[in-house]
Design a protein around this motif. Structure first.
Motif, PDB file in Angstrom:
ATOM      1  N   GLU A   1      43.216  40.510  40.625  1.00 29.06           N
ATOM      2  CA  GLU A   1      42.494  39.253  40.484  1.00 29.06           C
ATOM      3  C   GLU A   1      43.375  38.056  40.843  1.00 29.06           C
ATOM      4  O   GLU A   1      44.605  38.114  40.735  1.00 29.06           O
ATOM      5  CB  GLU A   1      42.006  39.065  39.037  1.00 29.06           C
ATOM      6  CG  GLU A   1      41.042  40.134  38.551  1.00 29.06           C
ATOM      7  CD  GLU A   1      40.611  39.911  37.101  1.00 29.06           C
ATOM      8  OE1 GLU A   1      40.942  38.840  36.535  1.00 29.06           O
ATOM      9  OE2 GLU A   1      39.956  40.802  36.531  1.00 29.06           O
ATOM     10  N   THR A   2      42.734  36.996  41.264  1.00 28.59           N
ATOM     11  CA  THR A   2      43.352  35.684  41.409  1.00 28.59           C
ATOM     12  C   THR A   2      42.449  34.675  40.715  1.00 28.59           C
ATOM     13  O   THR A   2      41.249  34.607  41.003  1.00 28.59           O
ATOM     14  CB  THR A   2      43.522  35.302  42.893  1.00 28.59           C
ATOM     15  OG1 THR A   2      44.370  36.264  43.537  1.00 28.59           O
ATOM     16  CG2 THR A   2      44.143  33.928  43.020  1.00 28.59           C
ATOM     17  N   LYS A   3      42.999  33.949  39.759  1.00 32.86           N
ATOM     18  CA  LYS A   3      42.243  32.993  38.951  1.00 32.86           C
ATOM     19  C   LYS A   3      41.031  33.642  38.294  1.00 32.86           C
ATOM     20  O   LYS A   3      39.967  33.026  38.172  1.00 32.86           O
ATOM     21  CB  LYS A   3      41.829  31.788  39.795  1.00 32.86           C
ATOM     22  CG  LYS A   3      43.009  30.973  40.321  1.00 32.86           C
ATOM     23  CD  LYS A   3      42.549  29.771  41.128  1.00 32.86           C
ATOM     24  CE  LYS A   3      43.741  28.965  41.627  1.00 32.86           C
ATOM     25  NZ  LYS A   3      43.315  27.792  42.444  1.00 32.86           N
ATOM     26  N   GLY A   4      41.199  34.877  37.876  1.00 35.76           N
ATOM     27  CA  GLY A   4      40.143  35.559  37.147  1.00 35.76           C
ATOM     28  C   GLY A   4      39.044  36.148  37.999  1.00 35.76           C
ATOM     29  O   GLY A   4      38.089  36.719  37.475  1.00 35.76           O
ATOM     30  N   GLU A   5      39.157  36.044  39.335  1.00 32.14           N
ATOM     31  CA  GLU A   5      38.178  36.624  40.241  1.00 32.14           C
ATOM     32  C   GLU A   5      38.835  37.738  41.049  1.00 32.14           C
ATOM     33  O   GLU A   5      40.011  37.648  41.416  1.00 32.14           O
ATOM     34  CB  GLU A   5      37.623  35.563  41.197  1.00 32.14           C
ATOM     35  CG  GLU A   5      36.862  34.442  40.526  1.00 32.14           C
ATOM     36  CD  GLU A   5      36.258  33.485  41.524  1.00 32.14           C
ATOM     37  OE1 GLU A   5      35.462  33.926  42.372  1.00 32.14           O
ATOM     38  OE2 GLU A   5      36.587  32.277  41.471  1.00 32.14           O
ATOM     39  N   TYR A   6      38.069  38.785  41.351  1.00 31.13           N
ATOM     40  CA  TYR A   6      38.607  39.859  42.174  1.00 31.13           C
ATOM     41  C   TYR A   6      39.071  39.299  43.515  1.00 31.13           C
ATOM     42  O   TYR A   6      38.392  38.460  44.124  1.00 31.13           O
ATOM     43  CB  TYR A   6      37.547  40.934  42.438  1.00 31.13           C
ATOM     44  CG  TYR A   6      37.058  41.665  41.218  1.00 31.13           C
ATOM     45  CD1 TYR A   6      37.893  41.924  40.145  1.00 31.13           C
ATOM     46  CD2 TYR A   6      35.737  42.116  41.151  1.00 31.13           C
ATOM     47  CE1 TYR A   6      37.439  42.610  39.032  1.00 31.13           C
ATOM     48  CE2 TYR A   6      35.266  42.809  40.046  1.00 31.13           C
ATOM     49  CZ  TYR A   6      36.119  43.049  38.985  1.00 31.13           C
ATOM     50  OH  TYR A   6      35.662  43.718  37.894  1.00 31.13           O
ATOM     51  N   ASP A   7      40.228  39.784  43.976  1.00 31.89           N
ATOM     52  CA  ASP A   7      40.735  39.313  45.261  1.00 31.89           C
ATOM     53  C   ASP A   7      40.822  40.412  46.320  1.00 31.89           C
ATOM     54  O   ASP A   7      41.179  40.146  47.471  1.00 31.89           O
ATOM     55  CB  ASP A   7      42.104  38.632  45.090  1.00 31.89           C
ATOM     56  CG  ASP A   7      43.140  39.542  44.425  1.00 31.89           C
ATOM     57  OD1 ASP A   7      43.059  40.774  44.581  1.00 31.89           O
ATOM     58  OD2 ASP A   7      44.038  39.010  43.744  1.00 31.89           O
ATOM     59  N   GLY A   8      40.516  41.667  45.932  1.00 30.22           N
ATOM     60  CA  GLY A   8      40.415  42.731  46.923  1.00 30.22           C
ATOM     61  C   GLY A   8      41.733  43.230  47.475  1.00 30.22           C
ATOM     62  O   GLY A   8      41.756  43.881  48.529  1.00 30.22           O
ATOM     63  N   ARG A   9      42.864  42.966  46.763  1.00 26.47           N
ATOM     64  CA  ARG A   9      44.162  43.427  47.274  1.00 26.47           C
ATOM     65  C   ARG A   9      44.477  44.860  46.852  1.00 26.47           C
ATOM     66  O   ARG A   9      44.801  45.706  47.698  1.00 26.47           O
ATOM     67  CB  ARG A   9      45.281  42.491  46.802  1.00 26.47           C
ATOM     68  CG  ARG A   9      45.223  41.104  47.391  1.00 26.47           C
ATOM     69  CD  ARG A   9      46.373  40.243  46.894  1.00 26.47           C
ATOM     70  NE  ARG A   9      46.268  39.956  45.462  1.00 26.47           N
ATOM     71  CZ  ARG A   9      47.247  39.429  44.729  1.00 26.47           C
ATOM     72  NH1 ARG A   9      48.410  39.149  45.291  1.00 26.47           N
ATOM     73  NH2 ARG A   9      47.061  39.173  43.449  1.00 26.47           N
ATOM     74  N   TRP A  10      44.400  45.112  45.542  1.00 27.78           N
ATOM     75  CA  TRP A  10      44.816  46.409  45.024  1.00 27.78           C
ATOM     76  C   TRP A  10      43.861  46.860  43.933  1.00 27.78           C
ATOM     77  O   TRP A  10      43.125  46.049  43.364  1.00 27.78           O
ATOM     78  CB  TRP A  10      46.238  46.331  44.431  1.00 27.78           C
ATOM     79  CG  TRP A  10      47.219  45.623  45.310  1.00 27.78           C
ATOM     80  CD1 TRP A  10      47.624  45.996  46.559  1.00 27.78           C
ATOM     81  CD2 TRP A  10      47.924  44.404  45.013  1.00 27.78           C
ATOM     82  NE1 TRP A  10      48.526  45.086  47.060  1.00 27.78           N
ATOM     83  CE2 TRP A  10      48.736  44.100  46.128  1.00 27.78           C
ATOM     84  CE3 TRP A  10      47.949  43.556  43.914  1.00 27.78           C
ATOM     85  CZ2 TRP A  10      49.557  42.974  46.186  1.00 27.78           C
ATOM     86  CZ3 TRP A  10      48.760  42.425  43.961  1.00 27.78           C
ATOM     87  CH2 TRP A  10      49.560  42.149  45.083  1.00 27.78           C
TER      88      TRP A  10
END
Length: 559
Positions: A59-68
């Motif tokens: 997550e980034t800032k509490g939202e999924y970011d799709g990295r891992w």
């Protein structure tokens, strides 16, 4: 609903060639078993199976970011990381001091840490193992583990991580605070009785002994302060910094609050204000208000149905909780700022599910911004929903429409590959997966491999009893297609798929040598083995790749 991909993680998977000779997967699986510091059968190890339970998307800032994405091995106290650029496993960590795991997996709102905790407490006093169950309070401990994440690679770094020692209850599921509760984590527990069974010795069975108290305890953990305390007030156990329980209490890192008996699900609302807990033996959902949680737990009880387990949320202030015993999903309202007065904390709808629902998932329903119209129910039983295919029946995903006034089941999807446990749903546009590797890419580093084979530079070199081979792979040939070695030679075989066309995957299999590698376009891997069996071995491509696929083979001659 449909399945697009299965990812080999802890267990070798033949189609992907995961764990069958390629260095990119063999090294990951091998590193995933600590044969030194953890009690593991040397006759049966290293570990090649797992009981995977709870994936956690970065997550980034509490939202999924799709990295891992991270996932735990409940049986053996391990955690793995999958890189979502190529959907392949890059790390398996045998977590120090954990002999089992269930709490988590979840990431902190910016993926600074990924959390995993014990399920069954770990034996820490090994001086009298035979009598250890007579003294659980002293001989066992639980651990809440906060694994530091490398922001470039997604890998977990034990040297920068820490654990908080927690009571020897059985810790269950967990979730991370967000927004107003950021910096805190929440873990369910059960068997606060510390029952151990003994039904052949005239003692109560374990499930009876574990059901005597009126409530269990929600563990409330200040992980952000814990990261600071670990710098100066921890001790190192098996390479991991551990904050002792007395320090955790005195420093304000660990609080316990009563919760419903035998809970199985603690879920934080998108705004971080409400924490929902379902007790399997109680028809109520208990909701804690973060704004009051440090002074006193102010819990609101209302009946939703039989056997509440897990909660997910939408963006309109509703919670959706699975009801295992009733085989249903219940929809309820939250409090301020979503609903107020007599409209807050009310059961508003219920839909029957087929059958025995465990986990459930709304679209991005455990982030700060849920975004979806649907719910997926993960059901343990299918019974009469599908064609009979033997005694082991498929389990069942059901898609539920949340856009209508009353929830409605839209479709069933049989799952014949194992028990569906926890899932997370991410918007497709958040994924930035690669379609092909640049030719010669090492999938572990995403960099050009220094040993990648190149077109027109294929070769075989012998140095003493070591034979090193550089092979290019393309439709419809291996080059070289004949390799001659001597019995006892060490073989180092570098293979590169030099295709640049998406989906032009090739296989490399050596019969009787247990080597089976899958090479995606551009991928470079290495396999090493000793040529200890004499004979003529026809290596070949295991992926139907062209009209001349059957002709895509070569010879390994061991004399």
């Amino acid at each position: 609903m449909r399945i697009l991909k299965l990812i080999g993680v802890f267990t070798p998977e033949s189609w992907q060639g995961h764990g069958f000779g390629a260095d990119s997967s063999d090294s990951v699986i091998a590193a995933g078993t600590d044969m030194t510091n953890k009690a593991t059968s040397k006759a049966r190890g290293p570990l090649t199976w797992a009981d995977t339970h709870h994936p956690g998307i970065s997550e980034t800032k509490g939202e999924y970011d799709g990295r891992w994405v991270y996932i735990n091995d409940r049986a053996n106290g391990r955690i793995a990381m999958v890189d979502l650029r190529d959907f392949k496993t890059k790390q398996i960590l045998d977590v120090p001091n954990l002999e089992s795991s269930h709490g988590g997996v979840f990431v902190t709102p910016n993926t600074d840490y990924v959390h995993i905790s014990t399920k069954i407490p770990t034996l820490v006093d090994r001086t009298n193992i035979e009598k250890s169950l007579d003294n659980v309070a002293q001989a066992y401990r639980g651990y809440s583990t906060w694994l530091k994440v490398d922001q470039k690679t997604g890998r977990m770094d034990v040297s920068q991580s820490f654990q908080i020692e927690i009571p020897p209850y059985w810790q269950d599921l967990a979730d991370c605070g967000k927004l107003v509760s950021d910096g805190w984590g929440f873990i369910n527990s059960y068997n606060t009785e510390r029952a151990v069974g003994g039904n052949m010795e005239g003692k109560p069975s374990l499930e009876v002994g574990a059901s005597q108290n009126d409530f269990d305890y929600l563990h409330i953990i200040n992980w952000k302060k814990g990261a600071e305390v670990a710098q100066t007030k921890s001790k190192v156990i098996n390479g991991m910094r551990v904050i002792p329980m007395d320090v955790a209490v005195s420093e304000g890192l660990l609080y316990l609050a009563p919760e419903p008996k035998s809970p199985h699900g603690v879920d934080v609302a998108p705004n971080g204000e409400y924490i929902s807990v379902g007790g399997k033996l109680d028809p109520h959902v208990t909701i804690y208000a973060w704004s009051k949680i440090q002074k006193a737990i102010d819990d609101k009880n209302f009946e939703v149905g039989a056997g509440p387990l897990h909660t997910q949320y939408d963006d309109k202030g509703h919670g959706y909780i699975s009801l295992f015993i009733e085989s249903a999903v219940a929809k309820f309202t939250l409090g301020e700022p979503y609903f107020s007065g007599d409209k807050a904390f009310k059961l508003v709808d219920k839909v029957s599910i087929n059958y025995n629902i465990g986990h459930l998932c709304t679209m991005e329903g455990d982030t700060v911004k849920p975004a979806g119209k649907y719910l997926v129910a993960l059901n343990k039983w299918s019974i009469d929903r599908f064609l009979t295919v033997g005694t082991l029946k498929p389990q069942n995903f059901q898609l539920v429409d949340l856009t209508t006034e009353k929830m409605e089941v839209l479709s069933d999807m049989p799952i014949g590959i194992g028990e569906p446990h926890y899932v997370q749903a991410i918007r497709a546009d958040r994924l930035k997966a690669w379609e092909v590797y640049p030719v010669g890419t090492d999938p572990l580093t995403f960099e050009k491999s220094p040993t990648a084979a190149e077109k027109d530079k294929e070769k075989v070199e012998r140095k003493g009893n070591t034979v090193e081979i550089w092979t290019t792979v393309t439709r419809s040939r291996f080059k070289p297609d004949t390799v001659k070695v001597k019995e006892g030679d060490k073989i180092i075989w570098h293979l590169t798929n030099i295709e640049t066309t998406p989906d032009a995957t090739h296989g490399f299999s050596i019969p009787r040598y247990n080597v089976n590698i899958s090479l995606d376009p551009g991928e470079a891997v290495t396999t090493e083995f000793v040529a200890d069996a004499k004979g003529a071995f026809a290596y070949y491509c295991t992926e139907f790749c062209s009209a001349l696929h059957l002709e895509m083979q070569g010879w390994l001659l061991v004399s």
